[in-house]
Design a protein around this motif. Structure first.
Motif, mmCIF file in Angstrom:
data_model
loop_
_atom_site.group_PDB
_atom_site.id
_atom_site.type_symbol
_atom_site.label_atom_id
_atom_site.label_comp_id
_atom_site.label_asym_id
_atom_site.label_seq_id
_atom_site.Cartn_x
_atom_site.Cartn_y
_atom_site.Cartn_z
ATOM 1 N N GLY A 15 0.706 -1.096 -0.029
ATOM 2 C CA GLY A 15 -0.021 0.048 0.012
ATOM 3 C C GLY A 15 0.924 1.146 -0.112
ATOM 4 N N LYS A 16 1.898 1.273 -0.004
ATOM 5 C CA LYS A 16 2.978 2.521 0.011
ATOM 6 C C LYS A 16 4.430 2.019 -0.664
ATOM 7 C CE LYS A 16 5.449 1.783 4.421
ATOM 8 N NZ LYS A 16 5.749 2.186 5.826
ATOM 9 N N THR A 17 4.982 3.385 -0.998
ATOM 10 C CA THR A 17 6.225 3.046 -1.571
ATOM 11 C C THR A 17 7.105 3.523 -0.588
ATOM 12 O OG1 THR A 17 5.288 3.294 -3.915
ATOM 13 C CG2 THR A 17 7.623 4.040 -3.551
ATOM 14 N N VAL A 18 8.538 3.009 -0.721
ATOM 15 C CA VAL A 18 9.482 3.573 0.519
ATOM 16 C C VAL A 18 10.761 3.946 -0.492
ATOM 17 C CG1 VAL A 18 8.787 2.163 2.403
ATOM 18 C CG2 VAL A 18 10.539 1.124 0.782
ATOM 19 N N ARG A 19 11.531 4.630 0.419
ATOM 20 C CA ARG A 19 12.679 5.324 -0.700
ATOM 21 C C ARG A 19 14.061 5.033 0.453
ATOM 22 N NH1 ARG A 19 10.856 9.893 -0.685
ATOM 23 N NH2 ARG A 19 11.845 10.710 1.106
ATOM 24 N N LEU A 20 14.780 4.680 -0.304
ATOM 25 C CA LEU A 20 16.387 4.602 0.224
ATOM 26 C C LEU A 20 17.172 5.314 -0.428
ATOM 27 C CD1 LEU A 20 18.450 3.125 2.026
ATOM 28 C CD2 LEU A 20 18.673 1.248 0.317
ATOM 29 N N LYS A 21 17.665 6.427 0.223
ATOM 30 C CA LYS A 21 18.628 7.510 -0.589
ATOM 31 C C LYS A 21 20.029 7.223 0.203
ATOM 32 C CE LYS A 21 19.421 11.968 -1.921
ATOM 33 N NZ LYS A 21 18.982 13.585 -1.899
ATOM 34 N N LEU A 22 20.937 6.960 -0.723
ATOM 35 C CA LEU A 22 22.522 6.695 -0.700
ATOM 36 C C LEU A 22 23.357 7.655 -0.932
ATOM 37 C CD1 LEU A 22 22.361 3.001 -1.656
ATOM 38 C CD2 LEU A 22 21.988 3.874 0.516
ATOM 39 N N ARG A 23 24.418 7.960 -0.271
ATOM 40 C CA ARG A 23 25.317 8.862 -0.783
ATOM 41 C C ARG A 23 26.776 8.490 -0.595
ATOM 42 N NH1 ARG A 23 24.252 14.168 -1.458
ATOM 43 N NH2 ARG A 23 22.210 13.986 -0.236
ATOM 44 N N LEU A 24 27.504 8.719 -1.423
ATOM 45 C CA LEU A 24 29.030 8.499 -1.666
ATOM 46 C C LEU A 24 29.899 9.294 -0.509
ATOM 47 C CD1 LEU A 24 29.510 7.618 -5.452
ATOM 48 C CD2 LEU A 24 29.587 5.995 -3.706
ATOM 49 N N VAL A 25 30.668 8.731 0.363
ATOM 50 C CA VAL A 25 31.404 9.418 1.142
ATOM 51 C C VAL A 25 32.763 9.494 0.881
ATOM 52 C CG1 VAL A 25 29.302 9.699 2.820
ATOM 53 C CG2 VAL A 25 31.062 7.895 2.987
ATOM 54 N N PRO A 26 33.836 10.298 1.220
ATOM 55 C CA PRO A 26 35.209 10.139 0.973
ATOM 56 C C PRO A 26 35.815 8.831 1.812
ATOM 57 C CG PRO A 26 34.637 12.246 1.421
ATOM 58 C CD PRO A 26 33.401 11.623 1.855
ATOM 59 N N SER A 27 36.693 8.028 1.333
ATOM 60 C CA SER A 27 37.606 7.038 1.752
ATOM 61 C C SER A 27 39.003 7.289 1.797
ATOM 62 C CB SER A 27 37.058 5.904 1.139
ATOM 63 O OG SER A 27 37.447 5.493 0.141
#
Length: 277
Positions: free
Chosen positions: A129-141
């Motif tokens: 009944g719903k849509t979910v969102r996963l937001k990802l971000r590259l971070v320095p290594s």
């Protein structure tokens, strides 16, 4: 002689400057970014991946792959990079809707990129009944910098539901009124996830083949299961003249099939409780 000496001094200075520039070029960490191109939009860049488990009834777990590339030199050794969840812009829950991320991921030796696996779960009933969102971000290594904000993030948007496609209206005379459950059953009975969005006489035979198969399925689902064992679906008694229809590969997703004494036929019901015809 003085001119020659001057040229030597200038040449040495230029060589030294070039050498320093070269050292800076090759000792600075390489950059890393998400590399998305959408073929449906003339390979324009996008930052999102859309997914619905409703298109794959046999799956309760699946993986989407996020392409990551480097901007810099390839190296003879593997190098690591990091991805973090942007919690403020994420509605999906770790280990409920997706597997928690690894601490680090690797760019293989002598490679210009890799694909990161994001493992999704369909078990949460709320996803119907719903849509979910996963937001990802590259971070320095230690091995990579992240310098371009336009290319450092990616979104995975997913659910276990369908939305009415444009092509349903085109072929509504064959398919009938739309409902999400009916759409799901169409995919299960035909194996077709998309029909042409515009009417075309050349594709008509193929469309009619799919829609007639679907009509035959709705007319006699019990016979369809018996005659199509390769499809991987089964029925289990649910009492009081009812059955549960489901894929043996994903028994958690079930569709109730109920006998109508008025015409002695079995019907599925949609999300509103209406019979599917």
């Amino acid at each position: 002689m003085k001119k020659l000496l001057t040229y030597i001094i200038i040449g040495s200075a230029c060589f030294s400057a070039c050498k320093k520039t070269e050292e800076q070029l090759y000792t600075a960490p390489d950059n890393i970014y998400f590399d998305f191109n959408d073929p449906a939009r003339n390979n324009q860049r996008t930052d999102s991946v859309m997914y619905s488990f409703a298109l794959y009834p046999e799956k309760s777990v699946d993986t989407v792959w996020l392409p990551v590339k480097i901007a810099g030199m390839r190296r003879s050794e593997a190098r690591s990079f990091r991805i973090a969840v942007d919690e403020k812009n994420t509605t999906a829950e770790a280990d409920k809707h997706y597997k928690s991320l690894e601490k680090e991921y690797l760019i293989p030796a002598d490679s210009g990129g890799t694909k990161v696996p994001i493992i999704l779960f369909a078990a949460d009933p709320a996803l119907t009944g719903k849509t979910v969102r996963l937001k990802l971000r590259l971070v320095p290594s230690e091995d990579f910098t992240v310098t371009n904000p336009a290319y450092d993030s990616a979104k995975v948007i997913f659910s276990n539901r369908l939305e009415k496609p444009v092509w349903w209206a085109t072929w509504q005379m064959e398919l009938g009124n739309y409902s999400r459950v009916k759409h799901e059953l169409f995919i299960r009975a035909t194996g077709v996830t998309e029909l042409p969005a515009a009417f075309d006489a050349q594709v008509l035979p193929k469309v009619l083949y799919s829609t007639r198969r679907f009509k035959n399925f709705l007319a006699s689902p019990i016979s369809w299961v018996a005659e199509n064992p390769q499809a991987g679906y089964t029925l289990e008694p649910a009492g009081a003249g009812k059955y549960n229809f489901f894929s043996v590969a994903n028994p958690e997703k079930k569709y109730l099939l109920e006998l109508n004494p008025a015409d002695n036929r079995y019907y599925f019901t949609d999300e509103t409780g209406a019979r599917i015809v």
